[in-house]
Design an enzyme around this catalytic site. Sequence first.
Site, mmCIF file in Angstrom:
data_model
loop_
_atom_site.group_PDB
_atom_site.id
_atom_site.type_symbol
_atom_site.label_atom_id
_atom_site.label_comp_id
_atom_site.label_asym_id
_atom_site.label_seq_id
_atom_site.Cartn_x
_atom_site.Cartn_y
_atom_site.Cartn_z
ATOM 1 N N ASN A 1 36.994 -25.853 72.006
ATOM 2 C CA ASN A 1 38.004 -24.804 71.952
ATOM 3 C C ASN A 1 38.415 -24.495 73.394
ATOM 4 O O ASN A 1 37.638 -23.924 74.145
ATOM 5 C CB ASN A 1 37.396 -23.562 71.270
ATOM 6 C CG ASN A 1 38.316 -22.361 71.291
ATOM 7 O OD1 ASN A 1 39.484 -22.467 71.687
ATOM 8 N ND2 ASN A 1 37.808 -21.221 70.875
ATOM 9 N N LYS B 1 40.655 -22.507 74.419
ATOM 10 C CA LYS B 1 41.083 -21.111 74.597
ATOM 11 C C LYS B 1 42.387 -21.043 75.432
ATOM 12 O O LYS B 1 43.212 -21.940 75.323
ATOM 13 C CB LYS B 1 39.941 -20.295 75.220
ATOM 14 C CG LYS B 1 38.638 -20.448 74.411
ATOM 15 C CD LYS B 1 37.555 -19.482 74.770
ATOM 16 C CE LYS B 1 36.341 -19.716 73.887
ATOM 17 N NZ LYS B 1 35.263 -18.767 74.097
ATOM 18 N N SER C 1 27.810 -20.769 74.328
ATOM 19 C CA SER C 1 27.100 -21.312 75.493
ATOM 20 C C SER C 1 26.422 -22.653 75.223
ATOM 21 O O SER C 1 25.322 -22.911 75.705
ATOM 22 C CB SER C 1 26.098 -20.286 76.030
ATOM 23 O OG SER C 1 26.775 -19.112 76.453
ATOM 24 N N GLU D 1 37.176 -13.735 69.440
ATOM 25 C CA GLU D 1 38.129 -13.201 70.427
ATOM 26 C C GLU D 1 39.406 -12.728 69.745
ATOM 27 O O GLU D 1 40.060 -11.787 70.203
ATOM 28 C CB GLU D 1 38.423 -14.275 71.493
ATOM 29 C CG GLU D 1 37.229 -14.433 72.431
ATOM 30 C CD GLU D 1 37.061 -15.821 73.005
ATOM 31 O OE1 GLU D 1 38.006 -16.624 72.944
ATOM 32 O OE2 GLU D 1 35.954 -16.101 73.519
ATOM 33 N N HIS E 1 38.316 -16.563 65.066
ATOM 34 C CA HIS E 1 37.456 -16.567 66.254
ATOM 35 C C HIS E 1 37.187 -15.115 66.672
ATOM 36 O O HIS E 1 38.070 -14.264 66.548
ATOM 37 C CB HIS E 1 38.135 -17.345 67.382
ATOM 38 C CG HIS E 1 37.198 -17.614 68.520
ATOM 39 N ND1 HIS E 1 36.895 -16.654 69.458
ATOM 40 C CD2 HIS E 1 36.470 -18.719 68.846
ATOM 41 C CE1 HIS E 1 36.019 -17.168 70.323
ATOM 42 N NE2 HIS E 1 35.753 -18.414 69.972
ATOM 43 N N GLY F 1 30.368 -17.388 76.049
ATOM 44 C CA GLY F 1 30.781 -17.260 77.452
ATOM 45 C C GLY F 1 29.785 -16.518 78.321
ATOM 46 O O GLY F 1 30.101 -16.113 79.432
ATOM 47 N N GLU G 1 29.191 -18.288 65.490
ATOM 48 C CA GLU G 1 29.297 -17.991 66.918
ATOM 49 C C GLU G 1 28.869 -16.548 67.170
ATOM 50 O O GLU G 1 29.694 -15.623 67.044
ATOM 51 C CB GLU G 1 30.738 -18.192 67.392
ATOM 52 C CG GLU G 1 31.247 -19.607 67.220
ATOM 53 C CD GLU G 1 32.374 -19.920 68.196
ATOM 54 O OE1 GLU G 1 32.254 -20.921 68.905
ATOM 55 O OE2 GLU G 1 33.361 -19.169 68.254
#
Length: 254
Positions: free
Chosen positions: A10, A12, A214, A98, A96, A174, A168
Amino acid sequence: MKRTPMIAGNWKMFKTGPEAVQTALRLVAGCRDVTDVDIMIAPAFVALSLVAQIVKNTPVRLGAQNLYFEKQGAFTGEISADMLKAAGAAYVIIGHSERRQHFFETDEAVCKKIRAAVTANLTPILCVGETEAQRDQEKTFLTLDKQVSDGLQGFGPDEIKDLILAYEPVWAIGTGKSASVAQVKEVHQYLRSLLEKRFSPDLAQTIRILYGGSVKPENIADLMRIEDVDGALVGGASLDADTFTKIIKFDTIL
Ligand code: 13P
């Protein structure tokens, strides 16, 4: 049951079109000989058509990071499933964290997006995961149950047999702090049992469950050894073609 592993990147909101092309070229060169792993990269919308040309006739497949659920219309700034398909995407990441966090995406919207993807013949990758606070309050399973149940509300097992689930944990994205093998094992087992309960034993055995958060060359082998882990959804470490290739070739370090 043997499920083909999948390693997905991904990207992003990173890489312009030309930058995405450069990375895709390097990735394709490094992965030419890969036959036993499904590989996918999800660049930004504006890079899709460009990258589609590069990955054509290679083992690398293309995905998008989001879509809007309406077929077409006055929805300024949005992208439909048909548009993604026409640009060369085969997969689409949906829900996702985010998007849930920064763009207030609800499980109801996620469900509509999955419906739009399935209708357009795009394979959805449904992302679920708990926040650190939810884990601390021992609400991990409750959170995942709601995300899966509401996100897949109204679907029959046949309609989602190709769907991919990605676990996730928000606190692992991250941060450099991947979930532990024990944590991943426990959650993936739970997700598979949830699919069995909500849909069918067959579907639970067919659906691939990826881990994301990660993932890097140093921890992929340990993650892939976990029985219910069928692959990885990689953010930061997928941006560099050489690093991502190492993750894709995890079986050489298993
Ligand atoms: P990182 O690999 O950068 O933690 O991101 C994971 C992710 O969000 C993939 O969708």
